[in-house]
Design a protein around this motif. Structure first.
Motif, short mmCIF file in Angstrom:
data_model
loop_
_atom_site.label_atom_id
_atom_site.label_comp_id
_atom_site.label_asym_id
_atom_site.label_seq_id
_atom_site.Cartn_x
_atom_site.Cartn_y
_atom_site.Cartn_z
N LYS A 14 0.86 -1.19 0.00
CA LYS A 14 0.00 0.00 0.00
C LYS A 14 0.90 1.24 0.00
CE LYS A 14 -3.68 -2.18 2.70
NZ LYS A 14 -3.27 -3.24 3.59
N LEU A 15 0.37 2.33 -0.61
CA LEU A 15 1.12 3.59 -0.69
C LEU A 15 0.26 4.72 -0.15
CD1 LEU A 15 3.88 4.63 -1.72
CD2 LEU A 15 2.76 5.21 -3.86
N TYR A 16 0.79 5.41 0.87
CA TYR A 16 0.04 6.46 1.55
C TYR A 16 0.74 7.83 1.41
CZ TYR A 16 -2.63 2.88 4.11
OH TYR A 16 -3.44 1.82 4.46
N VAL A 17 -0.10 8.91 1.42
CA VAL A 17 0.36 10.28 1.65
C VAL A 17 -0.37 10.78 2.88
CG1 VAL A 17 0.47 12.63 0.78
CG2 VAL A 17 0.87 10.72 -0.78
N THR A 18 0.38 11.13 3.93
CA THR A 18 -0.25 11.46 5.21
C THR A 18 0.35 12.74 5.78
OG1 THR A 18 1.31 10.31 6.65
CG2 THR A 18 -0.41 8.98 5.62
N ASN A 19 -0.25 13.22 6.85
CA ASN A 19 0.27 14.38 7.59
C ASN A 19 0.84 13.98 8.94
OD1 ASN A 19 -0.29 16.52 5.73
ND2 ASN A 19 -2.47 16.28 6.20
N THR A 20 0.83 12.66 9.24
CA THR A 20 1.43 12.15 10.48
C THR A 20 2.28 10.93 10.15
OG1 THR A 20 -0.39 10.63 10.98
CG2 THR A 20 -0.61 12.91 11.77
N GLU B 273 -3.27 0.78 -3.61
CA GLU B 273 -3.23 -0.52 -2.94
C GLU B 273 -3.15 -1.60 -4.00
OE1 GLU B 273 -5.66 -3.16 0.41
OE2 GLU B 273 -6.54 -1.32 -0.40
N ASP B 274 -2.13 -2.45 -3.86
CA ASP B 274 -1.91 -3.50 -4.85
C ASP B 274 -3.05 -4.53 -4.80
OD1 ASP B 274 -0.41 -4.94 -6.82
OD2 ASP B 274 0.17 -6.33 -5.23
N GLY B 275 -3.53 -4.92 -6.02
CA GLY B 275 -4.64 -5.85 -6.12
C GLY B 275 -4.18 -7.28 -6.42
N PRO B 276 -5.09 -8.05 -6.95
CA PRO B 276 -4.78 -9.46 -7.24
C PRO B 276 -3.64 -9.58 -8.27
CG PRO B 276 -7.13 -9.07 -7.32
CD PRO B 276 -6.48 -7.73 -7.26
N SER C 9 4.70 3.77 -11.89
CA SER C 9 4.47 5.21 -11.71
C SER C 9 3.05 5.37 -11.24
CB SER C 9 4.70 5.96 -13.02
OG SER C 9 6.06 5.94 -13.39
N ILE C 10 2.90 5.86 -10.01
CA ILE C 10 1.59 5.91 -9.37
C ILE C 10 1.17 7.37 -9.20
CG2 ILE C 10 0.27 5.29 -7.33
CD1 ILE C 10 2.32 3.03 -6.89
N PRO C 11 0.09 7.83 -9.88
CA PRO C 11 -0.41 9.20 -9.66
C PRO C 11 -1.03 9.30 -8.27
CG PRO C 11 -1.86 8.00 -11.10
CD PRO C 11 -0.71 7.08 -10.87
N ILE D 287 4.48 7.02 2.65
CA ILE D 287 4.75 5.75 3.36
C ILE D 287 4.44 4.57 2.44
CG2 ILE D 287 4.20 4.33 5.37
CD1 ILE D 287 3.31 6.90 6.82
N TYR D 288 5.46 3.74 2.24
CA TYR D 288 5.28 2.45 1.56
C TYR D 288 5.06 1.42 2.66
CZ TYR D 288 6.38 -1.62 -1.37
OH TYR D 288 6.33 -2.83 -2.05
N TYR D 289 3.93 0.65 2.58
CA TYR D 289 3.52 -0.19 3.71
C TYR D 289 3.17 -1.59 3.20
CZ TYR D 289 0.96 -1.52 7.95
OH TYR D 289 0.52 -2.16 9.09
N ASP D 290 3.69 -2.61 3.91
CA ASP D 290 3.41 -4.01 3.55
C ASP D 290 3.14 -4.81 4.83
OD1 ASP D 290 3.20 -6.52 2.51
OD2 ASP D 290 5.22 -6.57 1.63
#
Length: 644
Positions: A105-111, A123-126, A134-136, A145-148
């Motif tokens: 998952k790829l997030y843009v956050t303020n915390t 969010e990566d699918g099947p 390249s992710i807009p 944040i790159y999260y797995d």
């Protein structure tokens, strides 16, 4: 109007790429397998999916080999500035390891909270993902944040979540900027000044608080109809010092000149002639940083348009030129100080026309500064202050110094730029820092507000209160009072270097050697003249004595006249008797002679009395004692009576 269309087309121009923001922040990750697989590897070249080349490892690698209770893995980037608008995120994952990337998952956050709380860009699918993506995103935030939390299955068992990023590029612009290199500022009218990095259009719409009729374009934030009071520019974000100015156009025209500065771009001033100019009087010299101008469609455009700055209304043609060109842009930027601005159209024929719909002069009144001219300049500035920082651009008024003229002159200095030195003859330095006045007065022998003048002729000492009257020609040293000529003093003073001791009572003249001859024993020390009161008393005494003496003299004269008449009578009588007795006897002759001798003796006494100086009674009357005068008059009367 054509002006508004130009602004729209300019603002909506698409920018195809933005700046990689990873140099402006720090990377971190949930864990590190070894020292060579740290988080910073993901934001350093090369841009590839290669994990290792010889000894060099180019990717990150978290520790995901947990047998039990596997933990999520993450990689985080934090911007060094408040936030950024993220347009796109490019990811290069470790080659041939798509299974380890699966489900990220790829997030843009303020915390920096984990698990992430914020905007989920992707969010990566099947199926297995591509290791290069390249992710807009198009989101404003402080962290990426790159999260797995999924992990992967191996033939030998379960492998916990891992992060193996070889390169990450985060494209976008710092908040409130846009452009291919984020060099442009977002329009101030954009809400929270947040705009798209691609084209500068407002993300959340426009703020129309300074727009005329509260109308602005939601994408461009341009104030559609113009600006409210004292605002100018396409976004009405600049202070307009032309709003309170005096304006006129030559010739006067069909529409008044005031319509060019009312803020409404739909109303225009109009004039036509062979020589056309428009002039603005700011009333005071001001710092000006630019000009905003909107010309109507009817304005003659052929030839050169010239804008002059001047400080008088009739010398503009010989003053500095702010702009000269065949076309006139809507905004002209410069920095100048002036009072009058004159816009001159190309010289043509009788059909040269000016349609001026709005003119704004960007700057501040001489007493204020700041983006909205709402900060007061330092009170000791000489002239207008810097529009950005408020520094006193043209120096300080007398008595002050410093970039903001907040410092009073150092002790002993005063005046312009504190370069004047206080007078050395001030009694209690320092002097007044503005005027140079000796606040505590002057040293002995000096006067005036700054103690720069010697005491005037004939005076000396503190406050020039001493007088050298005893010195010859009344000249002495202005400080000590020492006579210039110390060999002698004026009459009425005893000899000394200062001639400052007057004659004691009863003495006068040169070196006080003469004694007064006055009833009171005192007199003028210079001339010996008796004082006014004594003179008056003696005058009254003399008047009384004169009156008495006059009466006595009149009485004496009357007595003398009687005596003289009697003597004449007796002489005649004796003469007649001598003629009768010439023949008498000797005895008679003897008696007659004896009588004659007696008569002659008496006559001689009478003649002596007659010959007596009749002025003597008057002289006696002027003697110092009045009683003596009376006694002399009485004695004269008694003696005369006895003789008679």
């Amino acid at each position: 109007m054509s002006f508004v269309l130009i602004i729209h087309s300019t603002v909506l121009l698409t920018i195809t790429s933005q700046k990689n923001l990873t140099p402006f922040g720090q990377a971190s990750q949930s864990s590190t397998l070894q020292a060579r697989t740290k988080a910073i590897n993901a934001i350093q070249p090369p841009i590839s999916n290669t994990f290792i080349n010889g000894y060099h490892i180019y990717c990150t690698h978290t520790d995901g080999y947990q047998d039990t209770n596997p933990q999520p893995a993450w990689w985080m980037f934090a911007f060094s500035f408040e936030s950024a608008y993220i347009t796109e995120i490019q990811i290069y994952y470790r080659e041939n390891q798509a299974s380890r990337m699966d489900g990220f998952k790829l997030y843009v956050t303020n915390t920096s909270t984990i698990p992430p709380v914020g905007y989920l860009c992707y969010e990566d699918g099947p199926g297995l993902p591509n290791t290069t993506q390249s992710i807009p995103c198009n989101q404003l935030g402080k962290y990426v944040i790159y999260y797995d939390d999924k992990g992967s299955v191996y033939t030998n068992g379960y492998l916990g979540p891992l992060v193996e990023l070889c390169y990450v590029a985060i494209n976008g612009c710092q908040k409130s900027r846009w452009g291919s290199n984020c060099e442009q500022f977002c329009p101030e009218n954009c809400i929270e000044r947040n705009c798209f990095p691609q084209n500068g259009s407002c993300v959340w719409g426009c703020d129309a608080k300074n727009c005329l009729s509260d109308i602005c374009d939601k994408d461009t934030s341009v104030c559609t109809n113009g600006c409210k009071h004292r605002r100018t520019g396409i976004y009405c974000n600049n202070y307009n010092i032309a709003y309170d100015s005096l304006v006129w156009q030559d010739p006067s025209g069909s529409q008044p000149a005031e319509q060019a500065k009312d803020g409404d771009i739909t109303t225009c001033s109009k004039t036509i002639g062979s020589s056309v100019k428009f002039q603005i009087d700011l009333k005071e010299k001001s710092i000006v940083t630019g000009l905003f101008i909107i010309l109507g469609d009817g304005t003659t455009t052929e030839g050169y348009n010239t804008v002059y700055a001047s400080n008088t209304s009739n010398t503009w043609s010989s003053e500095p030129v702010l702009y000269n060109g065949t076309s006139l842009p809507n905004e002209i930027h410069f920095e100048s100080v002036f009072r009058f601005l004159t816009f001159v159209l190309p010289v043509g024929n009788l059909s040269t026309e000016l349609e001026l719909c709005e003119i704004g002069i960007i700057g501040c009144p001489p007493t204020h500064y700041g983006p909205l001219c709402n900060i007061t300049c330092p009170q000791n500035c000489k002239g207008p202050c810097d529009l950005d920082l408020g520094h006193c651009t043209f120096g300080c008024i007398d008595g002050w110094t410093g970039i903001s003229c907040e410092q009073v002159c150092h002790a002993g200095f005063y005046g312009k730029d504190c370069l004047e030195i206080c007078s050395a003859t001030c009694l209690n330095p320092p002097c007044h820092h503005v005027t140079g006045e000796c606040i505590g007065g002057c040293q002995d022998g000096w006067q005036s507000f700054n103690c720069s003048q010697e005491c005037p002729y004939g005076q000396f000492g503190r406050n020039c209160s001493g007088f050298c009257d005893g010195c010859i020609a009344r000249t002495c040293h202005h400080v000590s009072g020492l006579c210039d000529n110390s060999s002698a003093c004026n009459y009425g003073y005893k000899y000394s270097q200062y001639c400052d001791t007057a004659c004691e009572g009863g003495y006068f003249g040169d070196n006080c050697t003469l004694k007064c001859n006055c009833l009171t024993g005192t007199c003028n020390s210079l001339t010996g003249k008796c004082s006014k009161d004594v003179t008056k008393s003696r005058h009254e005494e003399t008047s009384n004595a004169a009156a008495i003496g006059g009466g006595a003299a009149a009485f004496i004269i009357a007595v003398l006249i009687i005596v003289a008449a009697f003597i004449v009578y007796k002489r005649r009588l004796i003469s007649s008797q001598d003629g009768v007795h010439t023949t008498t006897s000797d005895t008679t002759t003897y008696e007659t002679r004896n009588n004659t001798n007696n008569s002659q003796q008496k006559e001689q006494q009478y003649e002596d009395l007659i010959r007596m100086d009749l002025s003597s009674p008057y002289q006696d009357l002027t003697s110092p004692s009045v009683s003596n005068e009376y006694e002399q008059i009485d004695n004269a009367y008694v003696n005369l009576s006895l003789q008679i």
